[in-house]
Scaffold this motif. Structure first.
Motif, PDB file in Angstrom:
ATOM      1  N   VAL A 206       0.863  -1.187   0.000  1.00  0.00           N
ATOM      2  CA  VAL A 206       0.000   0.000   0.000  1.00  0.00           C
ATOM      3  C   VAL A 206       0.896   1.233   0.000  1.00  0.00           C
ATOM      4  CG1 VAL A 206      -1.874   1.244   1.133  1.00  0.00           C
ATOM      5  CG2 VAL A 206      -1.725  -1.252   1.364  1.00  0.00           C
ATOM      6  N   VAL A 207       0.612   2.171  -0.903  1.00  0.00           N
ATOM      7  CA  VAL A 207       1.344   3.432  -0.983  1.00  0.00           C
ATOM      8  C   VAL A 207       0.393   4.560  -0.580  1.00  0.00           C
ATOM      9  CG1 VAL A 207       2.603   5.044  -2.454  1.00  0.00           C
ATOM     10  CG2 VAL A 207       2.805   2.577  -2.849  1.00  0.00           C
ATOM     11  N   TYR A 208       0.761   5.305   0.446  1.00  0.00           N
ATOM     12  CA  TYR A 208      -0.040   6.443   0.889  1.00  0.00           C
ATOM     13  C   TYR A 208       0.577   7.723   0.335  1.00  0.00           C
ATOM     14  CZ  TYR A 208      -2.462   3.334   4.111  1.00  0.00           C
ATOM     15  OH  TYR A 208      -3.217   2.326   4.643  1.00  0.00           O
ATOM     16  N   ALA A 209      -0.231   8.454  -0.443  1.00  0.00           N
ATOM     17  CA  ALA A 209       0.208   9.733  -1.019  1.00  0.00           C
ATOM     18  C   ALA A 209      -0.881  10.762  -0.711  1.00  0.00           C
ATOM     19  CB  ALA A 209       0.435   9.592  -2.519  1.00  0.00           C
ATOM     20  N   VAL A 210      -1.043  11.040   0.566  1.00  0.00           N
ATOM     21  CA  VAL A 210      -2.187  11.824   1.034  1.00  0.00           C
ATOM     22  C   VAL A 210      -1.861  13.300   1.268  1.00  0.00           C
ATOM     23  CG1 VAL A 210      -3.359   9.831   2.032  1.00  0.00           C
ATOM     24  CG2 VAL A 210      -1.690  11.081   3.414  1.00  0.00           C
ATOM     25  N   GLY A 211      -0.644  13.720   0.963  1.00  0.00           N
ATOM     26  CA  GLY A 211      -0.306  15.127   1.016  1.00  0.00           C
ATOM     27  C   GLY A 211      -0.162  15.690   2.415  1.00  0.00           C
ATOM     28  N   GLY A 430       5.236  16.557  11.120  1.00  0.00           N
ATOM     29  CA  GLY A 430       4.008  16.419  10.347  1.00  0.00           C
ATOM     30  C   GLY A 430       4.137  15.417   9.219  1.00  0.00           C
ATOM     31  N   ARG A 431       4.974  14.386   9.407  1.00  0.00           N
ATOM     32  CA  ARG A 431       5.199  13.377   8.375  1.00  0.00           C
ATOM     33  C   ARG A 431       5.017  11.983   8.951  1.00  0.00           C
ATOM     34  NH1 ARG A 431      10.058  12.621   6.785  1.00  0.00           N
ATOM     35  NH2 ARG A 431      11.102  13.599   8.547  1.00  0.00           N
ATOM     36  N   VAL A 432       4.837  11.014   8.060  1.00  0.00           N
ATOM     37  CA  VAL A 432       4.886   9.616   8.443  1.00  0.00           C
ATOM     38  C   VAL A 432       6.357   9.192   8.438  1.00  0.00           C
ATOM     39  CG1 VAL A 432       4.319   7.253   7.748  1.00  0.00           C
ATOM     40  CG2 VAL A 432       2.582   9.057   7.578  1.00  0.00           C
ATOM     41  N   PRO A 433       6.896   8.691   9.554  1.00  0.00           N
ATOM     42  CA  PRO A 433       8.311   8.300   9.585  1.00  0.00           C
ATOM     43  C   PRO A 433       8.596   7.226   8.534  1.00  0.00           C
ATOM     44  CG  PRO A 433       7.378   8.356  11.803  1.00  0.00           C
ATOM     45  CD  PRO A 433       6.234   8.491  10.857  1.00  0.00           C
ATOM     46  N   ASN A 434       9.641   7.445   7.751  1.00  0.00           N
ATOM     47  CA  ASN A 434       9.931   6.508   6.660  1.00  0.00           C
ATOM     48  C   ASN A 434      11.393   6.586   6.282  1.00  0.00           C
ATOM     49  OD1 ASN A 434      10.269   8.111   3.804  1.00  0.00           O
ATOM     50  ND2 ASN A 434       8.969   9.265   5.245  1.00  0.00           N
ATOM     51  N   THR A 435      11.841   5.570   5.592  1.00  0.00           N
ATOM     52  CA  THR A 435      13.172   5.536   5.005  1.00  0.00           C
ATOM     53  C   THR A 435      13.019   5.218   3.530  1.00  0.00           C
ATOM     54  OG1 THR A 435      14.136   4.734   7.081  1.00  0.00           O
ATOM     55  CG2 THR A 435      15.451   4.468   5.077  1.00  0.00           C
ATOM     56  N   ALA A 436      13.330   6.184   2.672  1.00  0.00           N
ATOM     57  CA  ALA A 436      13.183   6.032   1.221  1.00  0.00           C
ATOM     58  C   ALA A 436      11.771   5.604   0.843  1.00  0.00           C
ATOM     59  CB  ALA A 436      14.213   5.047   0.672  1.00  0.00           C
ATOM     60  N   GLY A 437      10.786   6.032   1.633  1.00  0.00           N
ATOM     61  CA  GLY A 437       9.393   5.706   1.351  1.00  0.00           C
ATOM     62  C   GLY A 437       8.862   4.530   2.123  1.00  0.00           C
ATOM     63  N   ARG A 438       9.720   3.729   2.745  1.00  0.00           N
ATOM     64  CA  ARG A 438       9.270   2.584   3.536  1.00  0.00           C
ATOM     65  C   ARG A 438       8.816   3.070   4.911  1.00  0.00           C
ATOM     66  NH1 ARG A 438      14.175   0.858   1.068  1.00  0.00           N
ATOM     67  NH2 ARG A 438      13.925  -1.018  -0.278  1.00  0.00           N
ATOM     68  N   VAL A 439       7.566   2.813   5.259  1.00  0.00           N
ATOM     69  CA  VAL A 439       7.043   3.249   6.548  1.00  0.00           C
ATOM     70  C   VAL A 439       7.660   2.399   7.648  1.00  0.00           C
ATOM     71  CG1 VAL A 439       4.967   3.480   7.970  1.00  0.00           C
ATOM     72  CG2 VAL A 439       4.896   4.069   5.538  1.00  0.00           C
ATOM     73  N   GLU A 440       8.154   3.079   8.660  1.00  0.00           N
ATOM     74  CA  GLU A 440       8.844   2.386   9.739  1.00  0.00           C
ATOM     75  C   GLU A 440       7.900   1.453  10.497  1.00  0.00           C
ATOM     76  OE1 GLU A 440      10.742   5.265  12.214  1.00  0.00           O
ATOM     77  OE2 GLU A 440      11.943   6.116  10.582  1.00  0.00           O
ATOM     78  N   GLY A 441       8.317   0.194  10.633  1.00  0.00           N
ATOM     79  CA  GLY A 441       7.569  -0.783  11.410  1.00  0.00           C
ATOM     80  C   GLY A 441       6.398  -1.414  10.702  1.00  0.00           C
ATOM     81  N   LEU A 442       6.172  -1.092   9.426  1.00  0.00           N
ATOM     82  CA  LEU A 442       5.035  -1.653   8.686  1.00  0.00           C
ATOM     83  C   LEU A 442       5.507  -2.166   7.328  1.00  0.00           C
ATOM     84  CD1 LEU A 442       2.186   0.955   9.377  1.00  0.00           C
ATOM     85  CD2 LEU A 442       2.454  -1.322  10.392  1.00  0.00           C
ATOM     86  N   GLY A 444       5.655  -3.545   3.743  1.00  0.00           N
ATOM     87  CA  GLY A 444       4.633  -3.521   2.705  1.00  0.00           C
ATOM     88  C   GLY A 444       3.839  -2.230   2.663  1.00  0.00           C
ATOM     89  N   THR A 445       4.151  -1.270   3.541  1.00  0.00           N
ATOM     90  CA  THR A 445       3.458   0.018   3.567  1.00  0.00           C
ATOM     91  C   THR A 445       4.455   1.119   3.237  1.00  0.00           C
ATOM     92  OG1 THR A 445       1.890  -0.789   5.219  1.00  0.00           O
ATOM     93  CG2 THR A 445       2.060   1.589   4.949  1.00  0.00           C
ATOM     94  N   TYR A 446       4.052   2.025   2.339  1.00  0.00           N
ATOM     95  CA  TYR A 446       4.968   3.027   1.804  1.00  0.00           C
ATOM     96  C   TYR A 446       4.273   4.399   1.765  1.00  0.00           C
ATOM     97  CZ  TYR A 446       7.233  -1.245   0.293  1.00  0.00           C
ATOM     98  OH  TYR A 446       7.807  -2.496   0.287  1.00  0.00           O
ATOM     99  N   VAL A 447       5.064   5.446   1.631  1.00  0.00           N
ATOM    100  CA  VAL A 447       4.544   6.799   1.487  1.00  0.00           C
ATOM    101  C   VAL A 447       5.263   7.500   0.345  1.00  0.00           C
ATOM    102  CG1 VAL A 447       3.677   7.213   3.822  1.00  0.00           C
ATOM    103  CG2 VAL A 447       6.117   7.534   3.339  1.00  0.00           C
TER     104      VAL A 447
END
Length: 493
Positions: A206-211, A430-442, A444-447
């Motif tokens: 799942v890729v979240y691009a919710v701005g 004000g962001r979802v914590p991530n590394t190169a788009g990979r959501v930390e701790g989840l 298969g989930t990306y931003v």
């Protein structure tokens, strides 16, 4: 005759990929890409083939000799980017008509790689660039989700109605809505109609691009008074956003103060002072157009905390503001540092040379014979004044605080993301914590987009951002790091 890129440049680099002589820079693999305000055509290298103009999704490229009015400045702006530089020598990749570069394979998929089921949440630029990458470069099946009943995100609800060329990139994105491997689910909100856990269980990724949809608070007394409006509210109002009531913006005040000098602040100032007839026929909300026709606003003052050299707007938006007929653009010279910066400085401060200057009496009513926009620098907001509603804003000045009498104040000091139910969220950034788009701790989930990197960069910056995220997703899929594949929550056609 060389071509030139103009105001509405989206910087998504569609033009770069079709140029046969590498005359458009910065390219996506150059350090300046995403840092400059726009892309630029080198007049000495351009061969006048017109391929870039054909590929441009926002009609921003024209023969330099055909430019008229405010657009004439862009011939010099394009050439100025190359002054004193040998861009071809700096380039890390070679143009077709010079030397050949070695082939580059940025992604490798096994021949027996099974199709992925991917959900993309958000139909704005970041989400659609992710969809484009997935559909054109993999065999993935995509479910595109948006909480609003109309697709488009920032393009539909964030771009000012008097920028129709910029909105045209939405047509490029919309062609993917009918792709045979895509299902579009509008009016579906994560946390209300489906949970993040459900999406994750039933898709490979799942890729979240919710701005970043919330206004950044100023933290000053009185900013919550009636008559104090977030720029998100004003922008949503004139664009017909379903979350904003048609009567959300009252234009009965003669003077409106806007805190901020970024592009959104300039958009607000431009729309509020526009001749309503110039907006008729655009995508402006009918209720907003009707209210503008009866508006009493004669003056908008743009307030900047610092000097003109650090103004947050781009040169193209300032040129558009200065080039309008029937609306004056004035610099308030209350602080001697302002005139010194404009006369002696370079860059953004120098853009203001030639504009009228005035030391404005803010206790007096605006001029009644003409509409105008006033730029006031070195004026940090201290408090919004008023008892039951806003009557003005108190700002810093060289000799102490000054109150600017204004019946409405718009807060346009930036944006921040809001939490997505089921995803981690960093309140400070004000962001979802991530590394190169990979959501930390989840897994298969990306931003992608502003919820990934923060509210910076224009439309085109989301292309490289989404490319990085999709690259991380594919890398994880090939390495077997994605959760076990399940049937899509919404089924497949």
């Amino acid at each position: 005759m060389a071509f030139a890129i103009t105001q509405t440049c989206c910087a998504d680099a569609s033009c770069v990929s079709v140029c046969p002589v590498n005359c458009i820079h910065p390219t996506p693999d150059e350090p300046d890409f995403g840092r400059t305000e726009m892309l630029y055509v080198d007049p000495d290298t351009c061969i006048d083939c017109g391929a870039c103009a054909d590929a441009c999704p926002v009609d921003a490229i024209f023969p330099a000799g055909d430019l008229t009015g405010p657009l004439r400045a862009y011939e010099e702006i394009n050439a100025g980017y190359y002054a004193g530089r040998d861009v071809l020598a700096e380039a890390t990749t070679a143009p077709n008509f010079h030397r050949w570069a070695p082939p580059a394979f940025t992604r490798v998929l096994p021949s027996d790689f099974a199709p992925l089921d991917v959900a993309v949440v958000g139909t704005g630029p970041a989400g659609m660039y992710a969809v484009e990458d997935l559909l054109l470069h993999t065999n993935a099946r995509v479910t595109l989700v948006d909480r609003l009943p109309v697709a488009g995100g920032l393009i539909r609800y964030g771009v000012a109605p008097d920028h129709p060329s910029t909105k045209k990139i939405g047509e490029t994105f919309a062609r993917f809505h009918d792709h045979p491997r895509l299902r579009l689910r509008l009016g579906t909100e994560v946390g209300r109609d489906v949970t993040a856990a459900e999406l994750a269980r039933r898709h490979d990724a799942v890729v979240y691009a919710v701005g970043a949809t919330a206004a950044r608070p100023l933290g000053v007394p009185g900013e919550d008074l009636p008559g104090s409006l977030a720029a998100t509210t004003v922008v949503g109002w004139y664009n017909g956003h379903p979350d904003v009531a048609p009567g959300a913006v009252d234009l009965s005040a003669e003077r409106v103060a806007v805190v901020g000098t970024g592009n959104v602040a300039l958009d607000v100032a431009r729309v509020l002072t526009a001749d309503p007839e110039t907006l008729a026929g655009t995508e402006i909300a009918p209720a907003a157009l009707a209210r503008l026709r009866s508006s009493k606003v004669r003056e908008v003052v743009l307030l900047a905390r610092r000097g003109p050299e650090t103004a947050a707007c781009t040169r193209s938006e300032l040129l558009a503001l200065a080039g309008r007929a029937g609306v004056d653009l004035v610099v308030d010279t209350h602080d001697p540092r302002v005139a010194a910066a404009v006369d002696q400085g370079e860059g953004k401060a120098a853009w203001l040379r030639g504009l009228p200057r005035e030391s404005v009496d803010w206790s007096a009513a605006p001029p009644d014979d003409r509409r105008r926009i006033v730029l006031r620098f070195h004026s940090a907001p201290v408090a919004f004044t008023g008892d039951t509603e806003v009557r003005g804003v108190r700002v810093t000045g060289p000799s102490g605080d000054v109150e600017i009498c204004a019946g409405r104040v718009v807060r346009a000091a930036g944006f921040r993301g809001v939490p997505v139910p089921g995803l981690p969220f960093d309140e400070q950034s004000g962001r979802v914590p991530n590394t190169a788009g990979r959501v930390e701790g989840l897994p298969g989930t990306y931003v992608a987009g502003w919820i990934k990197r923060g509210p910076s960069g224009g439309i085109g910056a989301n292309r490289t951002c989404a490319h990085e995220t999709v690259g991380a997703l594919i890398e994880d899929a090939v390495a077997g790091r994605l959760p076990a594949r399940r049937r899509s929550l919404f089924g497949r056609r």
